[in-house]
Design a protein around this motif. Structure first.
Motif, PDB file in Angstrom:
ATOM      1  N   TYR A 147       0.828  -1.178  -0.169  1.00 53.84           N
ATOM      2  CA  TYR A 147       0.134  -0.116   0.102  1.00 53.84           C
ATOM      3  C   TYR A 147       0.942   1.270  -0.026  1.00 53.84           C
ATOM      4  O   TYR A 147       0.642   2.243  -0.811  1.00 53.84           O
ATOM      5  CB  TYR A 147      -0.951   0.063   1.307  1.00 53.84           C
ATOM      6  N   ASP A 148       1.701   1.325   0.759  1.00 53.90           N
ATOM      7  CA  ASP A 148       2.621   2.343   0.872  1.00 53.90           C
ATOM      8  C   ASP A 148       3.850   2.697  -0.240  1.00 53.90           C
ATOM      9  O   ASP A 148       3.938   3.799  -0.606  1.00 53.90           O
ATOM     10  CB  ASP A 148       3.440   2.476   2.152  1.00 53.90           C
ATOM     11  N   ILE A 149       3.977   1.568  -0.868  1.00 50.45           N
ATOM     12  CA  ILE A 149       4.847   1.544  -1.963  1.00 50.45           C
ATOM     13  C   ILE A 149       4.005   2.069  -2.905  1.00 50.45           C
ATOM     14  O   ILE A 149       4.725   2.978  -3.851  1.00 50.45           O
ATOM     15  CB  ILE A 149       5.230   0.078  -2.551  1.00 50.45           C
ATOM     16  N   ALA A 150       2.892   2.027  -3.418  1.00 48.28           N
ATOM     17  CA  ALA A 150       2.063   2.551  -4.465  1.00 48.28           C
ATOM     18  C   ALA A 150       1.900   3.941  -4.022  1.00 48.28           C
ATOM     19  O   ALA A 150       2.102   4.749  -5.164  1.00 48.28           O
ATOM     20  CB  ALA A 150       0.852   1.841  -4.480  1.00 48.28           C
ATOM     21  N   ALA A 151       1.684   4.125  -2.886  1.00 45.44           N
ATOM     22  CA  ALA A 151       1.570   5.850  -2.548  1.00 45.44           C
ATOM     23  C   ALA A 151       2.949   6.475  -2.673  1.00 45.44           C
ATOM     24  O   ALA A 151       2.773   7.726  -3.172  1.00 45.44           O
ATOM     25  CB  ALA A 151       1.046   5.806  -1.022  1.00 45.44           C
ATOM     26  N   CYS A 152       3.922   5.943  -2.334  1.00 48.18           N
ATOM     27  CA  CYS A 152       5.210   6.709  -2.689  1.00 48.18           C
ATOM     28  C   CYS A 152       5.455   6.861  -4.276  1.00 48.18           C
ATOM     29  O   CYS A 152       5.955   7.905  -4.728  1.00 48.18           O
ATOM     30  CB  CYS A 152       6.415   5.939  -2.349  1.00 48.18           C
ATOM     31  N   LEU A 153       5.147   5.945  -4.996  1.00 50.03           N
ATOM     32  CA  LEU A 153       4.997   5.784  -6.390  1.00 50.03           C
ATOM     33  C   LEU A 153       4.169   7.229  -7.074  1.00 50.03           C
ATOM     34  O   LEU A 153       4.517   7.954  -7.957  1.00 50.03           O
ATOM     35  CB  LEU A 153       4.969   4.716  -7.026  1.00 50.03           C
ATOM     36  N   CYS A 154       3.346   7.397  -6.402  1.00 49.06           N
ATOM     37  CA  CYS A 154       2.108   8.258  -7.048  1.00 49.06           C
ATOM     38  C   CYS A 154       2.057   9.598  -6.290  1.00 49.06           C
ATOM     39  O   CYS A 154       1.537  10.488  -6.615  1.00 49.06           O
ATOM     40  CB  CYS A 154       0.682   7.564  -6.701  1.00 49.06           C
ATOM     41  N   LEU A 155       2.648   9.830  -5.167  1.00 46.82           N
ATOM     42  CA  LEU A 155       2.595  11.086  -4.361  1.00 46.82           C
ATOM     43  C   LEU A 155       3.110  12.103  -5.320  1.00 46.82           C
ATOM     44  O   LEU A 155       2.524  13.428  -5.091  1.00 46.82           O
ATOM     45  CB  LEU A 155       3.259  10.936  -2.979  1.00 46.82           C
ATOM     46  N   THR A 156       4.406  12.157  -5.695  1.00 41.12           N
ATOM     47  CA  THR A 156       5.023  13.229  -6.448  1.00 41.12           C
ATOM     48  C   THR A 156       3.863  13.648  -7.416  1.00 41.12           C
ATOM     49  O   THR A 156       3.739  14.954  -7.607  1.00 41.12           O
ATOM     50  CB  THR A 156       6.154  12.870  -6.974  1.00 41.12           C
ATOM     51  N   PHE A 157       3.482  12.781  -8.323  1.00 45.25           N
ATOM     52  CA  PHE A 157       2.714  13.266  -9.480  1.00 45.25           C
ATOM     53  C   PHE A 157       1.519  13.846  -8.924  1.00 45.25           C
ATOM     54  O   PHE A 157       0.827  14.871  -9.484  1.00 45.25           O
ATOM     55  CB  PHE A 157       2.389  11.952 -10.053  1.00 45.25           C
ATOM     56  N   VAL A 158       0.522  13.046  -7.955  1.00 47.01           N
ATOM     57  CA  VAL A 158      -0.681  13.637  -7.538  1.00 47.01           C
ATOM     58  C   VAL A 158      -0.583  14.979  -6.924  1.00 47.01           C
ATOM     59  O   VAL A 158      -1.213  15.771  -6.922  1.00 47.01           O
ATOM     60  CB  VAL A 158      -1.345  12.461  -6.510  1.00 47.01           C
ATOM     61  N   SER A 159       0.477  15.091  -5.864  1.00 44.60           N
ATOM     62  CA  SER A 159       0.332  16.228  -5.137  1.00 44.60           C
ATOM     63  C   SER A 159       0.789  17.626  -5.856  1.00 44.60           C
ATOM     64  O   SER A 159       0.404  18.590  -5.545  1.00 44.60           O
ATOM     65  CB  SER A 159       1.324  16.056  -3.884  1.00 44.60           C
ATOM     66  N   GLY A 239      -3.482   1.802  -2.287  1.00 46.21           N
ATOM     67  CA  GLY A 239      -2.291   2.972  -2.140  1.00 46.21           C
ATOM     68  C   GLY A 239      -2.450   4.045  -3.178  1.00 46.21           C
ATOM     69  O   GLY A 239      -2.307   5.357  -2.813  1.00 46.21           O
ATOM     70  N   MET A 240      -2.567   3.631  -4.482  1.00 48.43           N
ATOM     71  CA  MET A 240      -2.944   4.705  -5.656  1.00 48.43           C
ATOM     72  C   MET A 240      -4.032   5.472  -5.160  1.00 48.43           C
ATOM     73  O   MET A 240      -4.113   6.801  -5.299  1.00 48.43           O
ATOM     74  CB  MET A 240      -2.851   3.998  -6.883  1.00 48.43           C
ATOM     75  N   GLY A 241      -5.178   4.783  -4.839  1.00 44.38           N
ATOM     76  CA  GLY A 241      -6.620   5.553  -4.525  1.00 44.38           C
ATOM     77  C   GLY A 241      -6.562   6.591  -3.394  1.00 44.38           C
ATOM     78  O   GLY A 241      -6.980   7.312  -3.379  1.00 44.38           O
ATOM     79  N   ALA A 242      -5.744   6.090  -2.310  1.00 43.60           N
ATOM     80  CA  ALA A 242      -5.654   6.761  -0.828  1.00 43.60           C
ATOM     81  C   ALA A 242      -4.800   7.953  -0.885  1.00 43.60           C
ATOM     82  O   ALA A 242      -4.775   8.675  -0.351  1.00 43.60           O
ATOM     83  CB  ALA A 242      -5.500   5.932   0.078  1.00 43.60           C
ATOM     84  N   THR A 243      -4.081   8.041  -2.263  1.00 41.91           N
ATOM     85  CA  THR A 243      -2.938   9.232  -2.233  1.00 41.91           C
ATOM     86  C   THR A 243      -3.675  10.691  -2.306  1.00 41.91           C
ATOM     87  O   THR A 243      -3.041  11.411  -1.387  1.00 41.91           O
ATOM     88  CB  THR A 243      -2.072   8.983  -3.521  1.00 41.91           C
ATOM     89  N   PRO A 244      -4.632  10.814  -2.998  1.00 45.97           N
ATOM     90  CA  PRO A 244      -4.976  12.196  -2.866  1.00 45.97           C
ATOM     91  C   PRO A 244      -5.805  12.668  -1.541  1.00 45.97           C
ATOM     92  O   PRO A 244      -5.711  13.759  -1.350  1.00 45.97           O
ATOM     93  CB  PRO A 244      -6.205  12.212  -4.146  1.00 45.97           C
ATOM     94  N   ILE A 617       5.474  15.227  -0.446  1.00 43.19           N
ATOM     95  CA  ILE A 617       6.664  15.179  -0.289  1.00 43.19           C
ATOM     96  C   ILE A 617       6.773  14.531   1.137  1.00 43.19           C
ATOM     97  O   ILE A 617       7.777  13.326   1.458  1.00 43.19           O
ATOM     98  CB  ILE A 617       7.790  16.340  -0.572  1.00 43.19           C
ATOM     99  N   GLN A 618       6.160  14.921   2.028  1.00 45.97           N
ATOM    100  CA  GLN A 618       6.377  14.372   3.337  1.00 45.97           C
ATOM    101  C   GLN A 618       5.983  13.156   3.411  1.00 45.97           C
ATOM    102  O   GLN A 618       6.236  12.332   4.340  1.00 45.97           O
ATOM    103  CB  GLN A 618       5.254  15.314   4.162  1.00 45.97           C
ATOM    104  N   TRP A 619       4.574  12.766   2.709  1.00 41.35           N
ATOM    105  CA  TRP A 619       4.296  11.599   2.615  1.00 41.35           C
ATOM    106  C   TRP A 619       4.966  10.431   2.000  1.00 41.35           C
ATOM    107  O   TRP A 619       5.237   9.250   2.390  1.00 41.35           O
ATOM    108  CB  TRP A 619       2.711  11.517   2.128  1.00 41.35           C
ATOM    109  N   ILE A 620       5.927  10.873   1.178  1.00 41.22           N
ATOM    110  CA  ILE A 620       7.087  10.069   0.633  1.00 41.22           C
ATOM    111  C   ILE A 620       8.056   9.919   1.705  1.00 41.22           C
ATOM    112  O   ILE A 620       8.547   8.504   1.548  1.00 41.22           O
ATOM    113  CB  ILE A 620       7.689  10.790  -0.789  1.00 41.22           C
ATOM    114  N   PHE A 621       8.440  10.835   2.486  1.00 42.03           N
ATOM    115  CA  PHE A 621       9.413  10.563   3.520  1.00 42.03           C
ATOM    116  C   PHE A 621       8.889   9.526   4.359  1.00 42.03           C
ATOM    117  O   PHE A 621       9.440   8.492   4.612  1.00 42.03           O
ATOM    118  CB  PHE A 621       9.841  11.927   4.266  1.00 42.03           C
ATOM    119  N   VAL A 622       7.572   9.753   4.834  1.00 34.25           N
ATOM    120  CA  VAL A 622       6.959   8.955   5.770  1.00 34.25           C
ATOM    121  C   VAL A 622       6.854   7.549   5.505  1.00 34.25           C
ATOM    122  O   VAL A 622       6.831   6.702   5.997  1.00 34.25           O
ATOM    123  CB  VAL A 622       5.598   9.599   6.273  1.00 34.25           C
TER     124      VAL A 622
END
Length: 722
Positions: A147-159, A239-244, A617-622
């Motif tokens: 879940y967190d791996i997908a979120a990391c991959l999408c966070l930069t683009f989405v945010s 992870g992708m869906g929860a990123t936003p 960016i913070q969520w990528i760190f986290v």
């Protein structure tokens, strides 16, 4: 004050009201324009007080100072850009929902669903999935981390792009993807075939046949562990869906409410996200009392270690619910009516940069193209307070992710509970502690009007308190005696790590791969009726449990009596259970108490135009440093405490029995390491934070109330330009 626009026209033009005022900070490069339609101007201030901010909304004679002043103008906002609906379909009846409170309701529903699925159902059913699909703890930890791996991959683009785009549409699409992920996660139940356990009948309770092991080994190589990939795919979609949600959702709320109300709104949003896992534990625990093959009869009971509950029902329901939540979110406008009035007040609380090198970030077009991405990242990486808050969040996230994933397993091992009972008990802890701590954190920030360094000091105090409470893991419940695992068949104790299930009383018994524990009348748990020396015959006792009589291994310790054994593990008589639960409650509540203050501090230490991207960016760190390695590391540590593994023809399956003392000791060491690091990061951030030169209190007092700012979609909106 500007008057409300009356009439039915969608676009109305009014004369511009030019008002000039001193600002709250000197050359704050973080102040960014809201709309390019306003004429260029600037709003600068001397280093004095902010009393002039109270005149911001009064059309008086212009007061000039030695510095160039910024012009704040009122422009009428078009109705079409702020109406609630779907494209051209914007009926008047929907406009009653076009308020921050209504949007908060739907956003809370989405965060509740996300928390229930990702942090509730997943953690509750992890033991059942391990049993059904022959997984080890580190493999289930990898599923949780996907879940967190997908979120990391999408966070930069989405945010980055979502932060400058239509946030509600990004949020709605994310909820849809989240629902698809839940449906995919439930898919293995329908494609893996029926879950069937070959119960020992007659022979299984007494002797072994010579040709039995070879037949069972051929049948046991089913390759169910390969379904791990399907679970990982479902988690990737989660992870992708929860990123936003936790980037765009938070900033959308902060943009559309008054600054002092923002912590309350965000706290309610995060409280829903905390209550979601609690509901997941309770609902998931109830579903585990239903056999996974609904409608099929089985001799297994919920107390059996081979029991697998209906883990998949919750994911089906969540997948369907996601589609109903996404539809109203997709109908909200880019900005709620009246939101522009809070831009100046947010800028007043923003930390001042050390150097005047952020002018490029003040451009109206900054962040709209990918060429600005490197500069955006560079500006954030040069902000030491922001980086330290990210690192502190990573340490907390690692601990929370590991404990939430394996917390039910810890309670199951310590108190000798079933998977359903452990999940329900953990849910009872998370509901008041996690949800109450999150809501209380936002309330305290608002109640005491904490700003900047005061918020960080509050986080520091919470971390220190939870660190001290973490010594709860010095306490543990002893293992229930198990013959051949934690204690010998005689009076002697087994050396640590030594396993010997054979004894003279069960010489004719083989070590079957089926683990069917029984509780002897001597208070000792045995691997199976066969290993307790019980005959194959049994009777049914109270509650429908099998009762075996004249068990030779039990009679060795209880010469007088029947030497009986009842199906299921012996219950724990640990007297430390209440104290352990109370201190775990304290750890949870103070860990979550700092979550909203830390998030508020992050929003206030970066430029206004970079807030969505900063949260990304913070969520990528986290996630990279915390949520992803956390469950994997905790799963690996817990595997090290296993005393009895499932044996599948020489292959290691899931763990049956853990050593309670070692589990508590390893959790204590891990928790102290993370808490000490978080304490150091918060302390350093408190010293490095540079407060703004002025206060926002005077400006805040001059702003209209929140209710008046959002009730009428035709109200004039504040537009500022640099």
């Amino acid at each position: 004050m500007p008057q409300h626009v009356m009439g039915d026209k969608h676009f109305l033009s009014l004369p511009k009201l030019l008002v000039t005022s001193t600002s709250l900070a000197t050359e704050n490069e973080c102040d960014t324009p809201v709309s390019s339609r306003a004429s260029p101007a600037s709003l600068r201030s001397a280093h004095g007080t902010v009393d002039s901010c109270s005149q911001l909304f009064e059309p008086q004679t212009e007061k000039r100072s030695n510095q160039t002043a910024r012009e704040v103008q009122y422009l009428s906002a078009g109705l079409q850009s702020s109406l609630c609906g779907w494209r051209a379909f914007t009926p008047k009846c929907l406009q009653v929902f076009n308020t921050p409170k209504a949007f908060l309701f739907f956003l809370c529903a989405a965060s509740f669903l996300q928390g229930m699925v990702v942090n509730g159902f997943i953690n509750t059913v992890i033991t059942s999935i391990e049993r059904h699909f022959d997984l080890q703890s580190y493999q289930s930890g990898l599923i949780a981390s996907a879940y967190d791996i997908a979120a990391c991959l999408c966070l930069t683009f989405v945010s980055y792009f979502g932060g400058n785009g239509h946030k509600p549409r990004w949020l709605g699409c994310g909820v849809l993807v989240l629902g698809i992920g839940s449906l995919v996660f439930a898919l293995p139940h329908f494609t893996a075939g029926y879950y069937e356990v070959e119960m020992d009948k007659g022979v299984g309770a007494g002797m072994c046949l010579a040709n039995r092991s070879s037949v069972e080994c051929v049948d046991s190589t089913s390759g169910l562990s390969n379904y791990q990939l399907i679970f990982i795919l479902g988690q990737l979609l989660h992870g992708m869906g929860a990123t936003p949600l936790y980037t765009l959702g938070v900033t959308y709320l902060d943009e559309n409410v008054k600054s002092n109300y923002s912590p309350i709104y965000i706290a309610i949003f995060y409280t829903a996200a905390i209550l979601g896992p609690a509901a997941g534990y309770l609902i998931g625990g109830a579903m585990l009392n239903i056999y996974t093959e609904v409608g099929r009869r089985t001799e297994l009971t919920t107390d059996s270690p081979l029991w697998v509950g209906a883990w998949w029902i919750g994911f089906l329901g969540a997948g369907i619910a996601a589609f109903f939540i996404a539809v109203p979110i997709l109908g909200y406008p880019r900005q709620l009516p009246g939101s522009q009035r809070y831009v100046v007040m947010r800028a007043a609380e923003t930390q001042q940069p050390k150097e005047h090198s952020h002018r490029a970030a003040s451009s109206p077009a900054f962040g709209e193209t990918v060429k600005d991405l490197p500069l955006s990242i560079w500006l954030l990486l040069r902000n030491p307070t922001f980086i330290l808050l990210c690192l502190a969040g990573a340490t907390e996230a690692s601990l929370i992710a590991g404990m939430s994933t394996f917390g039910p397993k810890f309670l199951e091992a310590q108190f000798s509970l079933s998977a359903s009972e452990a999940a329900t008990l953990f849910g009872y802890l998370v509901v008041p502690a996690g949800g109450g701590g999150t809501l209380l954190g936002g309330f305290l920030v608002n109640r005491f009007k904490l700003r900047g360094s005061g918020i960080i000091r509050f986080c520091l105090l919470c971390t220190l308190t939870s660190l001290l409470a973490f010594f709860v893991f010095l306490i543990h419940c002893p293992n229930v005696p198990m013959a051949g695992v934690t204690t010998g068949y005689g009076e002697s104790l087994l050396p640590e790590g030594h396993l010997d299930l054979k004894a003279a009383c069960n010489a004719n018994c083989c070590q079957s791969e089926h683990y069917s524990p029984v509780c002897g009348s001597d208070g000792t748990t045995y691997y199976s009726p066969c290993h307790a020396g019980c005959p194959p015959t049994y009777s049914m006792g109270r509650g429908g449990q099998k009762v075996y009589r004249n068990c030779s291994c039990v009679l060795m310790k209880v010469p007088s009596g029947w030497g009986s054994a009842t199906a299921g593990k012996c219950t724990s008589a640990c007297q430390r259970k209440p104290l352990l639960l109370v201190l775990v409650f304290v750890v949870i509540i103070f860990t979550f108490l700092s979550s909203i203050p830390a998030l508020t501090a992050t929003l206030r230490c970066v430029c206004d135009r970079q807030r969505s991207f900063a949260l990304g960016i913070q969520w990528i760190f986290v996630r990279t440093l915390g949520s992803i390695p956390g469950p994997i590391a905790f799963g690996w540590v817990i595997d090290k405490t296993c005393l009895l593994w499932q044996d599948q023809c020489g292959n290691q399956g899931s763990c049956f029995v853990y050593q309670n003392a070692a589990m508590s000791r390893y959790l204590l060491i891990s928790g102290l390491v993370f808490k000490v690091l978080g304490l150091l990061f918060f302390t350093t951030a408190c010293f490095l934070y540079k407060a703004p030169l002025g206060s926002s209190d005077g400006l805040e007092a001059s702003l209209p109330s929140q209710s008046s700012g959002s009730d009428n979609p035709t109200e004039l909106q504040l537009q500022s330009s640099v």
